[in-house]
Design a protein around this motif. Structure first.
Motif, PDB file in Angstrom:
ATOM      1  N   THR A  23     -12.144 137.606  59.323  1.00  0.00           N
ATOM      2  CA  THR A  23     -10.924 138.010  60.031  1.00  0.00           C
ATOM      3  C   THR A  23      -9.687 137.323  59.488  1.00  0.00           C
ATOM      4  O   THR A  23      -8.572 137.663  59.884  1.00  0.00           O
ATOM      5  CB  THR A  23     -11.065 137.679  61.525  1.00  0.00           C
ATOM      6  OG1 THR A  23     -11.243 136.252  61.685  1.00  0.00           O
ATOM      7  CG2 THR A  23     -12.264 138.408  62.143  1.00  0.00           C
ATOM      8  N   HIS A  24      -9.859 136.363  58.563  1.00  0.00           N
ATOM      9  CA  HIS A  24      -8.715 135.643  57.990  1.00  0.00           C
ATOM     10  C   HIS A  24      -9.179 134.969  56.709  1.00  0.00           C
ATOM     11  O   HIS A  24     -10.355 134.614  56.562  1.00  0.00           O
ATOM     12  CB  HIS A  24      -8.172 134.596  58.983  1.00  0.00           C
ATOM     13  CG  HIS A  24      -6.759 134.193  58.705  1.00  0.00           C
ATOM     14  ND1 HIS A  24      -6.411 133.338  57.689  1.00  0.00           N
ATOM     15  CD2 HIS A  24      -5.590 134.532  59.331  1.00  0.00           C
ATOM     16  CE1 HIS A  24      -5.094 133.158  57.687  1.00  0.00           C
ATOM     17  NE2 HIS A  24      -4.563 133.876  58.681  1.00  0.00           N
ATOM     18  N   ILE A  31      -8.880 129.242  60.577  1.00  0.00           N
ATOM     19  CA  ILE A  31      -8.241 130.148  61.530  1.00  0.00           C
ATOM     20  C   ILE A  31      -9.176 131.304  61.881  1.00  0.00           C
ATOM     21  O   ILE A  31      -9.391 131.597  63.054  1.00  0.00           O
ATOM     22  CB  ILE A  31      -6.917 130.688  60.948  1.00  0.00           C
ATOM     23  CG1 ILE A  31      -5.959 129.543  60.637  1.00  0.00           C
ATOM     24  CG2 ILE A  31      -6.283 131.696  61.892  1.00  0.00           C
ATOM     25  CD1 ILE A  31      -4.678 129.976  59.959  1.00  0.00           C
ATOM     26  N   GLY A  32      -9.713 131.983  60.875  1.00  0.00           N
ATOM     27  CA  GLY A  32     -10.577 133.126  61.103  1.00  0.00           C
ATOM     28  C   GLY A  32     -12.043 132.760  61.035  1.00  0.00           C
ATOM     29  O   GLY A  32     -12.429 131.587  60.937  1.00  0.00           O
ATOM     30  N   THR A  36      -8.833 136.322  69.068  1.00  0.00           N
ATOM     31  CA  THR A  36      -7.598 135.737  69.607  1.00  0.00           C
ATOM     32  C   THR A  36      -6.624 135.375  68.493  1.00  0.00           C
ATOM     33  O   THR A  36      -5.416 135.367  68.698  1.00  0.00           O
ATOM     34  CB  THR A  36      -7.939 134.492  70.435  1.00  0.00           C
ATOM     35  OG1 THR A  36      -8.687 133.568  69.602  1.00  0.00           O
ATOM     36  CG2 THR A  36      -8.784 134.859  71.647  1.00  0.00           C
ATOM     37  N   SER A  37      -7.162 135.072  67.289  1.00  0.00           N
ATOM     38  CA  SER A  37      -6.299 134.794  66.125  1.00  0.00           C
ATOM     39  C   SER A  37      -6.959 135.418  64.907  1.00  0.00           C
ATOM     40  O   SER A  37      -8.086 135.083  64.550  1.00  0.00           O
ATOM     41  CB  SER A  37      -6.111 133.285  65.919  1.00  0.00           C
ATOM     42  OG  SER A  37      -7.358 132.653  65.737  1.00  0.00           O
ATOM     43  N   PHE A  38      -6.250 136.358  64.306  1.00  0.00           N
ATOM     44  CA  PHE A  38      -6.814 137.056  63.144  1.00  0.00           C
ATOM     45  C   PHE A  38      -5.667 137.588  62.299  1.00  0.00           C
ATOM     46  O   PHE A  38      -4.500 137.641  62.724  1.00  0.00           O
ATOM     47  CB  PHE A  38      -7.734 138.197  63.584  1.00  0.00           C
ATOM     48  CG  PHE A  38      -7.030 139.296  64.329  1.00  0.00           C
ATOM     49  CD1 PHE A  38      -6.509 140.396  63.656  1.00  0.00           C
ATOM     50  CD2 PHE A  38      -6.854 139.220  65.710  1.00  0.00           C
ATOM     51  CE1 PHE A  38      -5.859 141.406  64.335  1.00  0.00           C
ATOM     52  CE2 PHE A  38      -6.195 140.239  66.386  1.00  0.00           C
ATOM     53  CZ  PHE A  38      -5.692 141.330  65.701  1.00  0.00           C
ATOM     54  N   ASP A  39      -6.018 137.991  61.051  1.00  0.00           N
ATOM     55  CA  ASP A  39      -5.058 138.585  60.121  1.00  0.00           C
ATOM     56  C   ASP A  39      -5.317 140.097  60.105  1.00  0.00           C
ATOM     57  O   ASP A  39      -6.387 140.542  59.669  1.00  0.00           O
ATOM     58  CB  ASP A  39      -5.243 137.988  58.722  1.00  0.00           C
ATOM     59  CG  ASP A  39      -4.229 138.538  57.725  1.00  0.00           C
ATOM     60  OD1 ASP A  39      -3.392 139.369  58.123  1.00  0.00           O
ATOM     61  OD2 ASP A  39      -4.295 138.133  56.540  1.00  0.00           O
TER      62      ASP A  39
END
Length: 534
Positions: free
Chosen positions: A12-13, A18-19, A50-53
Motif C-alpha cells: 500500500t506504500h 507507513i504501508g 488508514t494510511s496508504f498511497d
C-alpha cells in the motif's frame, strides 16, 4: 543446498514504515538430485488502509484484484477458482515456514524483504541474510560496462539476456513479477557458448566465418584431387588404346614369324581357344601385360562413370538447405566422392560374344575362335573399336568431364557466396537487436547486411562533458576511430571477394579487433593482398 525463493510483494506504500504488504507471491525451487521442482504460492492479506498511497494501490490494481472475503483477514489465492480464507496469523505462519532457509531472488528484493519482516513480525525472517536482485545478476552476465550507467533499467537488462518483461496485464501482480524474476534468473545462470556482449558476439561471428572459409579451402583441395584423379583416368585410357593397337600388330607379326605350323596352334582345337579365359593355354608375358592394361582401363572407366553419376546427383540436389551444418554437409559429399573413386567390390567383367572376358587377348585379335570350355550366361556382343574411334571417344569424354567440373566449380563459388551472405545477415540481425535493446546506433548492421542500403551517419558527436573528459585521456596505441576506419575499408573490399586473399583479410580484422596489430602494420599487409571479385 539452500532452496531458492522467487518473491514479490504488492504493497500500500513504498515505505514499509507507513504501508504494508497486501499480496505476497513465492515460487519455491527445491532440488532433489537432478530433479528440480518449482511450487507457486500466493497470499492476500487485508491491509490497514488508514494510511496508504493511492498511486501504489492503483499500480497494483488493488480494487480490481483483491479477493479476500469480507469476513476473513487473509486468503490463499494461488488458484482463482479455489480461494482459501484464513486468519492473518495463519498466513504469516505459512509464509515463515515456506521461506525458512531459502535464498530470496527478485526484482529489488530488499524492498520485499522490508515489507515481509513487517508482515511476519519479530523472528519471522528466517531466510538467507543476502537476497539477490535480478538486475544485478543480468548486469554481471553482460558486464557492467555493457550494462551502462546507473541506475540500470530492469526491462532493458531483461531483454538483453533474452527475457521479455511481463505485459501490462501481468505486470505488478505478485505472481507475475515472481515468474519474471525466475525467468531472468534461469537465463542468467544458463551457460552461453560465447559472451553475450557486442564484442563477444562479433568475435563469435568472425570465428564462424573463419571456420567456413577453412571448410571451403578444404573442399577446394578435395576438388583439385578429384580433377587429378580424372586426368589420371584419361591418361591410362589413352595408354590402353595405344597398347591395344600395338598388341594386335604384335600378334600378327608373331604369327607371320612362327610360320604355318605355329599359326595352327591359334586355331580352335580340343584344348579350346588361345585366350585369357582358357586355363589350358599359357599366355606370353606380352599377353599378360595387355590383359593387365585392359583390366586397369576397365577399372578407370568405371571410376569415371561413378564420378560422373555422382556429379549429376550433386547438381540435382543443389546447395545445402539453410541451417544445415556446412562441415557435416561437405563431409558427406567428400565421403561419397571417396567411395566413387574406389574400385567396385566383387565386380564382374562383361563377357564378349565368345564367352570370354574383355581382357581376352585372342578375342581382341581373332574373333573367329571357339568359345572357352567354361560356359556361362553370355552377354550381348562387344563391337570391336578401332584406335582412331577410341581416341575420338576419349577426347569427347574428356571435354564433357571438363565442362562438368567447370559447372561444379561455379556451384561451389555460389554456395560460398551464399554462406558468407547468410553469416553477414545473422551478424547484422544480432547487432540490430542488441542496438535496439540498449538504444545504440545500428549503422554497423546496415553496413554489414548485404541486402540493406547503407547511409553513412557521419562523425559521431560527443554525448556530454564526461565523454569529452574521457576523450582527453591520453591513450597508448592506435585510436579507435583509425581502427574502425581500416576495418570498414577491409570489409568493403571483402563484400564480393572470392579468392584466398579474403582469409588473410579476415585475419587482419580479427587482429585489429583484439589489438594484436597496429593500423600501420595492417595497412602495409593489406596493400600486398590482391582480392579477386566476381
Amino acid at each position: 543446498m539452500h532452496p531458492i525463493a522467487f518473491v514479490d510483494c504488492e504493497t500500500t506504500h513504498l515505505d514499509a514504515e507507513i504501508g504494508e504488504a497486501w499480496e505476497v507471491a513465492v515460487i519455491l525451487r527445491e532440488q532433489d538430485g537432478e530433479q528440480t521442482t518449482d511450487t507457486e504460492h500466493v497470499w492476500q492479506i487485508r491491509p490497514d488502509l488508514t494510511s496508504f498511497d493511492p498511486e501504489a494501490l492503483r499500480i497494483g490494481r488493488f480494487e480490481e484484484r483483491f479477493a479476500v472475503p469480507p469476513y476473513a483477514e487473509a486468503a490463499f489465492t494461488a488458484s482463482p477458482d479455489a480461494i482459501l480464507p484464513m486468519t492473518r496469523a495463519r498466513a504469516a505462519e505459512a509464509i515463515t515456514a515456506l521461506l525458512s532457509g531459502a535464498v530470496l531472488v527478485g526484482s529489488n528484493p530488499a524492498f520485499d524483504d522490508r515489507h515481509l519482516r513487517k508482515l511476519l513480525g519479530p523472528g519471522g525472517a528466517q531466510w538467507h541474510y543476502r537476497p539477490y536482485d535480478i538486475v544485478q545478476l543480468a548486469a554481471a552476465k553482460l558486464g557492467v560496462e555493457a550494462a551502462g550507467r546507473l541506475p540500470w533499467s530492469s526491462h532493458i537488462l531483461s531483454r538483453a539476456v533474452g527475457v521479455e518483461p511481463p505485459p501490462a496485464e501481468v505486470a505488478h501482480t505478485a505472481l507475475g513479477d515472481a515468474r519474471w524474476a525466475r525467468d531472468v534468473y534461469d537465463a542468467v545462470m544458463t551457460p552461453e557458448p560465447y559472451p553475450v556482449s557486442w564484442e563477444g558476439r562479433a568475435r563469435h561471428a568472425v570465428g564462424l566465418y573463419t571456420r567456413t572459409a577453412v571448410e571451403l579451402e578444404d573442399t577446394r583441395r578435395a576438388l583439385a584431387e578429384s580433377k587429378a584423379a580424372v586426368k589420371r583416368v584419361h591418361k591410362l585410357a589413352s595408354t590402353w588404346a595405344v597398347l591395344r593397337a600395338y598388341g594386335s600388330a604384335a600378334t600378327e607379326l608373331r604369327n607371320a614369324l612362327d610360320g604355318p605350323s605355329a599359326r595352327s596352334t591359334t586355331q580352335p582345337s580340343a584344348r579350346g581357344p588361345r585366350c585369357g579365359n582358357n586355363p589350358n593355354v599359357k599366355l606370353t608375358d606380352g599377353d599378360r601385360e595387355a590383359v593387365d592394361q585392359f583390366k586397369t582401363y576397365l577399372q578407370q572407366r568405371a571410376t569415371t562413370a561413378r564420378v560422373s553419376d555422382l556429379y549429376k546427383q550433386w547438381v540435382k540436389a543443389g546447395p545445402p538447405p539453410l541451417g544445415t551444418s556446412l562441415s557435416r554437409w561437405w563431409d558427406a559429399r567428400l565421403a561419397e566422392l571417396h567411395a566413387a573413386l574406389q574400385p567396385a567390390d566383387k565386380a564382374r567383367l562383361t563377357q564378349t560374344v565368345h564367352g570370354c572376358p574383355p581382357a581376352c587377348v585372342a578375342c581382341a585379335t581373332d574373333e573367329s575362335h571357339d568359345p572357352a570350355p567354361a560356359t556361362g550366361a553370355q552377354q550381348p556382343a562387344d563391337v570391336e573399336e578401332s584406335p582412331a574411334d577410341a581416341a575420338r571417344r576419349f577426347a569427347a569424354e574428356n571435354e564433357t568431364l571438363r565442362a562438368r567440373l567447370a559447372e561444379l566449380t561455379k556451384q561451389r563459388d555460389r554456395i560460398a557466396n551464399d554462406t558468407v551472405k547468410t553469416l553477414a545477415r545473422q551478424l547484422a540481425e544480432e547487432i540490430t537487436a542488441l542496438g535496439k535493446a540498449r538504444g545504440w546506433s545500428t549503422w554497423a548492421a546496415d553496413f554489414i547486411h548485404p541486402d540493406r542500403e547503407f547511409i553513412d551517419p557521419g562523425p559521431l558527436a560527443a554525448e556530454d562533458d564526461d565523454q569529452d573528459d574521457e576523450d582527453e585521456v591520453e591513450e597508448t596505441g592506435d585510436a579507435d576511430g583509425d581502427v574502425f576506419e581500416l576495418i570498414s575499408e577491409i570489409a568493403a573490399r571483402l563484400r564480393d571477394a572470392t579468392d584466398e586473399g579474403e582469409y588473410h583479410a579476415i585475419g587482419l580484422i580479427y587482429d585489429l579487433a583484439n589489438g594484436l596489430t597496429t593500423v600501420a602494420a595492417a595497412r602495409a599487409e593489406m596493400a600486398e593482398i590482391t582480392l579477386r571479385h566476381t
